[in-house]
Design an enzyme around this catalytic site. Sequence first.
Site, PDB file in Angstrom:
ATOM      1  N   ASN A   1      25.424 -21.873  -2.199  1.00  0.00           N
ATOM      2  CA  ASN A   1      24.970 -20.493  -2.211  1.00  0.00           C
ATOM      3  C   ASN A   1      25.847 -19.672  -1.266  1.00  0.00           C
ATOM      4  O   ASN A   1      26.721 -20.217  -0.591  1.00  0.00           O
ATOM      5  CB  ASN A   1      23.489 -20.428  -1.819  1.00  0.00           C
ATOM      6  CG  ASN A   1      22.785 -19.235  -2.424  1.00  0.00           C
ATOM      7  OD1 ASN A   1      23.354 -18.144  -2.516  1.00  0.00           O
ATOM      8  ND2 ASN A   1      21.542 -19.423  -2.827  1.00  0.00           N
TER       9      ASN A   1
ATOM     10  N   HIS B   1      35.108 -31.017  19.561  1.00  0.00           N
ATOM     11  CA  HIS B   1      36.094 -30.649  20.573  1.00  0.00           C
ATOM     12  C   HIS B   1      35.934 -31.515  21.817  1.00  0.00           C
ATOM     13  O   HIS B   1      34.861 -32.055  22.076  1.00  0.00           O
ATOM     14  CB  HIS B   1      35.964 -29.163  20.916  1.00  0.00           C
ATOM     15  CG  HIS B   1      36.210 -28.286  19.738  1.00  0.00           C
ATOM     16  ND1 HIS B   1      37.471 -27.903  19.359  1.00  0.00           N
ATOM     17  CD2 HIS B   1      35.370 -27.756  18.821  1.00  0.00           C
ATOM     18  CE1 HIS B   1      37.399 -27.162  18.277  1.00  0.00           C
ATOM     19  NE2 HIS B   1      36.131 -27.057  17.919  1.00  0.00           N
TER      20      HIS B   1
ATOM     21  N   GLY C   1      18.806 -23.559   3.310  1.00  0.00           N
ATOM     22  CA  GLY C   1      19.534 -22.441   3.888  1.00  0.00           C
ATOM     23  C   GLY C   1      19.606 -22.509   5.404  1.00  0.00           C
ATOM     24  O   GLY C   1      18.630 -22.830   6.070  1.00  0.00           O
TER      25      GLY C   1
ATOM     26  N   THR D   1      22.028 -34.143  13.193  1.00  0.00           N
ATOM     27  CA  THR D   1      22.902 -34.788  14.163  1.00  0.00           C
ATOM     28  C   THR D   1      23.034 -36.278  13.939  1.00  0.00           C
ATOM     29  O   THR D   1      23.922 -36.909  14.511  1.00  0.00           O
ATOM     30  CB  THR D   1      22.385 -34.551  15.598  1.00  0.00           C
ATOM     31  OG1 THR D   1      21.068 -35.118  15.704  1.00  0.00           O
ATOM     32  CG2 THR D   1      22.339 -33.064  15.932  1.00  0.00           C
ATOM     33  N   LYS D   2      22.140 -36.843  13.092  1.00  0.00           N
ATOM     34  CA  LYS D   2      22.155 -38.285  12.805  1.00  0.00           C
ATOM     35  C   LYS D   2      22.006 -38.493  11.310  1.00  0.00           C
ATOM     36  O   LYS D   2      21.532 -37.615  10.584  1.00  0.00           O
ATOM     37  CB  LYS D   2      21.017 -38.994  13.543  1.00  0.00           C
ATOM     38  CG  LYS D   2      21.176 -38.922  15.046  1.00  0.00           C
ATOM     39  CD  LYS D   2      20.071 -39.660  15.744  1.00  0.00           C
ATOM     40  CE  LYS D   2      20.344 -39.567  17.242  1.00  0.00           C
ATOM     41  NZ  LYS D   2      19.232 -39.971  18.040  1.00  0.00           N
TER      42      LYS D   2
ATOM     43  N   ARG E   1      14.717 -34.476  12.112  1.00  0.00           N
ATOM     44  CA  ARG E   1      14.030 -35.773  12.153  1.00  0.00           C
ATOM     45  C   ARG E   1      13.300 -35.968  10.825  1.00  0.00           C
ATOM     46  O   ARG E   1      12.845 -34.994  10.210  1.00  0.00           O
ATOM     47  CB  ARG E   1      13.011 -35.796  13.298  1.00  0.00           C
ATOM     48  CG  ARG E   1      13.650 -35.763  14.660  1.00  0.00           C
ATOM     49  CD  ARG E   1      12.578 -35.862  15.751  1.00  0.00           C
ATOM     50  NE  ARG E   1      13.183 -35.917  17.063  1.00  0.00           N
ATOM     51  CZ  ARG E   1      13.440 -34.869  17.814  1.00  0.00           C
ATOM     52  NH1 ARG E   1      13.176 -33.662  17.367  1.00  0.00           N
ATOM     53  NH2 ARG E   1      13.983 -35.009  19.011  1.00  0.00           N
TER      54      ARG E   1
END
Length: 177
Positions: free
Chosen positions: A77, A107, A134, A157-158, A172
């Site tokens: 989208n 970084h 979204g 993040t996992k 989660r």
Amino acid sequence: MQSEQWYNCLDPELEALRTRARNAVHAHNTCPPDARGAMAPELQALFARVGPDCLLEAPFHCAYGLNIRLGARVYFNAGCVILDTAQVQIGDDTMFGPHAQIYCAQHAKDPVERAKGLEIGITVTIGRNVWVGGGAIVMPGVTIGDNAIIGAGSVVTKDVAAGETAVGNPARPLTRR
């Protein structure tokens, strides 16, 4: 960069690749929709692979493009971003809500090294028939399994297992009742 090792993102060769990507993105984002079709030819030529019947709404942004591999019928989208400093593999029938983002770049944590342009790109893999809501952000190195759902606004993040629904920041799995 391609080998997921630390590199200098200020390298002139990489800047030339980013310029090529910016030009293709500009062509996609400024072409009238009826003339552009599902994806501007310049952007399609930039990607490593584009399966049949993919659709990228404008605006869209990518860093290099050459690391992006789309399966069949992938949908993005408006406002989506892929910072493809490493491979980004997206399976068939996967959909992204507006302003979803995929980041491969990480970084250097040391400010002196970061100021020198030191970064690493880590592959992101997203399976088949995944829905990314979204505003969700997929971080470097994440794998999302087939048929998973990522809630809107989530920061992944996992890894997310196949068939799982993950929400929140950090994302989660929802507990099943």
